[in-house]
Design an enzyme around this catalytic site. Structure first.
Site: not given
Ligand code: EPZ
Length: 424
Positions: A26-27, A121, A126, A310, A402
């Protein structure tokens, strides 16, 4: 008239055995779909998972003017020839944060984009500050107004060196896509290394991009003038696979998990073997079972190749039944321990202290009605129901849909007594 809702009804106590094949990731699929905006024409994606997040991304692209043909449940043809809009439907972005993956592609194609501010969320705020910091370095101006991010690159996208504060998956992906069609060279330092990043870079290169270093913390992108549509297969879903490996670690007798690259679960498999789960490599997957007791360990969630957040909830179910005390530390999201309270309702002994979950293993769970707060925790609670004494009813099924395709069918195919039912 009472509202109808779905729950997943589980009767515990039945072993799992047989074969299960996971879907495409999915990701990865969501970002590959977004990237088709950068290559006007018909891109065919195969091994696409049939889940609600993919359907939502399909709606986002259609609203922008793409024409999507569902060839079969797992093959999409996406024609972006006539995409004229760069304004993403607000309600869809708020519904699915991953819609922000269209930001880079729209900037690359139109030099501008309007994307709804992704809501937080349950698992965390996020934010997208790192996406915006990185894209600003490539010449993008941002205005926030009426809940939308208004992005524009009046002078076009210019390659630049960007160092991410944190290896954000989403920020890395947006920079990768924007950089692919920027003028000059972009370097992303402290980039995310997840396999889904490599899958995206691979498809962009197949489209004519010039990207090196994907999968390492330093990614170099030589901007090119245009990209062409291709046919690309989505990599297998390591998180869905890890979910079934955890299920087999609970009640496997044994289970074969196919359709993904076990190298994408490196540290997870090492941890699971240390917890007493037997895992053998077989053709195109793994054979998993357990003979002795589950053993305690400590887990720290970290960016890839660290332990994936995850799979944190699914692993917590295993540790809650281990002979001894374990500690799970969640370093990626601010609030991803919500499942602990639900698992305690089933008899687990978990105490949360900030980013740490202190787990005292118990002999077993008793079935209970529980609420799945996010898609991975919901799946984890179903796994807990597989070993619980009696019946467990898991709500929050819409979250599970989802990220998991036919989750209960697959578990039933392995011998679980589980079904999705409607209740008042
Ligand atoms: C991706 O989310 C995945 N989703 C998530 O999977 C996964 O948990 C995550 O990567 C970490 O591996 C998809 O790919 C659709 P991040 P993403 O940007 O890209 C903070 C699932 O269960 N952050 O690496 O949103 C953020 O809030 C989902 O399939 C900032 O602060 O993850 C988080 O705490 C859940 N500012 C951390 O970094 C930013 O600009 C990691 O976020 C971006 C992120």
């Amino acid at each position: 008239m009472a509202e109808k809702r779905s729950i997943i009804h589980v009767e515990g106590g039945y072993p799992l055995s047989g074969h299960v094949t996971v879907e495409g990731a999915k990701n990865s699929a969501l970002k590959l779909m977004a990237a088709t905006l950068m290559a006007p024409g018909v891109t065919t994606l195969t091994n696409v998972p049939d889940n609600s997040d993919v359907h939502t991304m399909g709606k986002v692209l259609s609203k922008l003017g793409a024409r999507i043909t569902v060839c079969d449940a797992h093959t999409l043809q996406i024609d972006t020839s006539d995409v004229k809009s760069w304004v993403t439907p607000y309600e869809l972005v708020v519904k699915m944060r991953a819609s922000t993956a269209v930001l880079g592609p729209l900037l690359a194609r139109f030099g501008k984009a309007v994307v709804g501010m992704p809501g937080g969320c349950k698992i965390g705020a996020r934010k997208v500050d790192m996406h915006m910091m990185g894209l600003s370095a490539l010449g993008v101006d941002f205005q926030i107004g009426h809940g939308n991010i208004h992005a524009s690159a009046p002078g076009g996208l210019k390659g630049c060196s960007v160092t991410l504060e944190f290896p954000s998956v989403g920020a890395t992906e947006n920079l990768l896509m924007a950089g692919a069609l920027a003028h000059g060279k972009t370097v992303i330092d402290n980039a995310a290394c997840e396999p889904e990043i490599v899958d995206l870079a691979t498809m962009l290169n197949e489209m004519g991009a010039s990207i090196t270093g994907a999968g390492t913390p330093v990614i170099e992108i030589e901007g090119v003038r245009e990209l062409s549509p291709v046919t690309h297969g989505v990599i297998g879903d390591r998180i869905e696979a890890g979910t079934f490996v955890a299920a087999a670690g609970l009640v496997g007798d044994p289970v074969r998990v196919h359709g993904f690259n076990p190298d994408h679960l490196g540290l997870v498999l090492k941890k699971y073997e240390a917890m007493g789960i037997s895992i053998k490599r077989i053709e195109d997957g793994l054979l998993v079972f357990r003979e002795g007791s589950l053993l305690p360990t400590s887990i720290q969630t970290l960016p890839f190749p660290g332990f994936p957040t995850d799979l944190q909830a699914q692993t917590m179910v295993l540790l809650a039944l281990a002979e001894g005390d374990s500690v799970v530390t969640e370093n990626i999201f601010e609030n991803r321990f919500m499942m602990a309270a639900e698992l305690n309702r089933m008899g687990a002994h978990i105490r949360i202290e900030g980013h740490h979950a202190l787990i005292q293993g118990v002999a077993g769970f008793s079935g209970a009605p529980v609420e799945g707060p996010d898609l991975r925790a919901g799946a984890a609670l179903v796994l807990a129901g597989l070993v619980a004494d009696g019946y467990t009813d898991v709500s929050g099924v819409e979250y599970i849909h989802r990220g998991y395709e036919r989750f209960t069918d697959k578990l039933r195919g392995l011998g679980a007594h589980v079904e999705e039912i409607e209740v008042e």
